[in-house]
Enzyme design. Structure first.
Site, PDB file in Angstrom:
ATOM      1  N   SER A   1      -2.611  -8.019   2.777  1.00 40.53           N
ATOM      2  CA  SER A   1      -3.017  -7.898   4.276  1.00 40.53           C
ATOM      3  C   SER A   1      -3.335  -8.902   4.965  1.00 40.53           C
ATOM      4  O   SER A   1      -3.212  -9.348   6.129  1.00 40.53           O
ATOM      5  CB  SER A   1      -4.432  -6.546   4.624  1.00 40.53           C
TER       6      SER A   1
ATOM      7  N   HIS B   1       0.784  -1.209   0.127  1.00 38.68           N
ATOM      8  CA  HIS B   1       0.020  -0.082  -0.059  1.00 38.68           C
ATOM      9  C   HIS B   1       0.815   1.267   0.003  1.00 38.68           C
ATOM     10  O   HIS B   1       0.585   2.296  -0.691  1.00 38.68           O
ATOM     11  CB  HIS B   1      -0.883   0.136   1.225  1.00 38.68           C
TER      12      HIS B   1
ATOM     13  N   LYS C   1     -15.643  -8.306   7.501  1.00 29.59           N
ATOM     14  CA  LYS C   1     -14.852  -9.094   8.209  1.00 29.59           C
ATOM     15  C   LYS C   1     -14.553  -8.573   9.457  1.00 29.59           C
ATOM     16  O   LYS C   1     -14.757  -7.543   9.714  1.00 29.59           O
ATOM     17  CB  LYS C   1     -13.747  -9.707   7.534  1.00 29.59           C
TER      18      LYS C   1
HETATM   19  O1  PNS Z   1      -9.005  -3.294   0.766  1.00 26.90           O
HETATM   20  P1  PNS Z   1     -10.145  -3.622   0.127  1.00 26.90           P
HETATM   21  O2  PNS Z   1     -10.879  -4.388   0.909  1.00 26.90           O
HETATM   22  O3  PNS Z   1      -9.802  -4.426  -0.995  1.00 26.90           O
HETATM   23  O4  PNS Z   1     -10.916  -2.363  -0.482  1.00 26.90           O
HETATM   24  C1  PNS Z   1     -12.234  -2.756  -0.845  1.00 26.90           C
HETATM   25  C2  PNS Z   1     -13.061  -1.339  -0.956  1.00 26.90           C
HETATM   26  C3  PNS Z   1     -13.093  -0.835   0.717  1.00 26.90           C
HETATM   27  C4  PNS Z   1     -12.332  -0.396  -1.825  1.00 26.90           C
HETATM   28  C5  PNS Z   1     -14.599  -1.290  -1.450  1.00 26.90           C
HETATM   29  O5  PNS Z   1     -15.078  -2.621  -0.828  1.00 26.90           O
HETATM   30  C6  PNS Z   1     -15.538  -0.367  -1.151  1.00 26.90           C
HETATM   31  O6  PNS Z   1     -15.144   0.733  -1.660  1.00 26.90           O
HETATM   32  N1  PNS Z   1     -16.416  -0.395  -0.264  1.00 26.90           N
HETATM   33  C7  PNS Z   1     -17.489   0.654   0.158  1.00 26.90           C
HETATM   34  C8  PNS Z   1     -18.798   0.376  -0.446  1.00 26.90           C
HETATM   35  C9  PNS Z   1     -19.039   0.245  -1.780  1.00 26.90           C
HETATM   36  O7  PNS Z   1     -18.792   1.582  -2.506  1.00 26.90           O
HETATM   37  N2  PNS Z   1     -19.162  -0.673  -2.622  1.00 26.90           N
HETATM   38  C10 PNS Z   1     -19.312  -0.760  -3.991  1.00 26.90           C
HETATM   39  C11 PNS Z   1     -18.223  -0.862  -4.688  1.00 26.90           C
HETATM   40  S1  PNS Z   1     -18.389  -1.370  -6.332  1.00 26.90           S
END
Ligand code: PNS
Length: 173
Positions: free
Chosen positions: A133, A22, A46
């Site tokens: 992670s 990151h 989670k």
């Molecule tokens: O580090 P990660 O878990 O891969 O990140 C994923 C993240 C947090 C970027 C994604 O799950 C997210 O933006 N969630 C917020 C809810 C949202 O906007 N969902 C629609 C995504 S298409």
């Protein structure tokens, strides 16, 4: 030319914990964008290792010296957060082909939700292509070394967390 350069990028994620992969992406992003906001999702599905508050503190600590990096938490839809922040770009890291499918799905879904925000993919240094992670957490929990995989501040907080868990388990506090 510089007037056309995206000013503000959001780099979203769970960051549980923040890894050197990151950090590598953020440092690359600093060279492309005027400002980059690390946006930490509060409600991951989670059970998180670090609370949102802890992840915020750690990430702020790691980027203390970086004037063009901000750290915030967000909840709800990413595109709503990015729009509220006035961001032009969402940055995501791509380590390998295995990341591609889910990342493409998210990028296209986010584009459907907001045409004005573009997702930009960046590749980390090859030395971090296998760092995640999830694996970092697993290795630490099972007693393996995570040195070089995460920033020193993350390692320190993990050690503190496991020391306090040991004290709790021993019934000392
Ligand atoms: O580090 P990660 O878990 O891969 O990140 C994923 C993240 C947090 C970027 C994604 O799950 C997210 O933006 N969630 C917020 C809810 C949202 O906007 N969902 C629609 C995504 S298409």
């Amino acid at each position: 030319m510089s007037a056309m350069r995206p000013k503000l990028a959001v780099y979203p994620g769970s960051f549980d914990p923040l890894t050197n992969g990151h950090v590598d992406i953020i440092e690359r992003g600093e060279r492309l964008f005027e400002r980059i906001v690390i946006a930490i999702l509060v409600n991951t599905e989670k059970e998180p290792l670090f609370s949102a508050e802890e992840r915020l503190e750690i990430t702020q600590d790691v980027f203390r010296e970086h004037g063009n990096v901000e750290v915030e938490t967000y909840d709800g839809l990413l595109v709503d957060y990015a729009t509220d922040r006035g961001a032009d770009v969402i940055v995501r890291g791509l380590r390998a082909i295995s990341d591609f499918e889910i990342e493409m799905q998210m990028a296209l879904m986010n584009r459907r939700l907001s045409e004005s925000i573009e997702t930009v993919f960046m590749m980390p240094s090859e030395r971090y292509t296998y760092v995640s992670s999830r694996l970092t957490k697993e290795i630490f929990t099972l007693g393996g070394s995570i040195s070089g995989l995460v920033p020193e501040a993350v390692e320190r907080r993990l050690r503190e967390k496991s020391a306090s868990a040991r004290i709790d388990n021993a019934g000392i506090s």
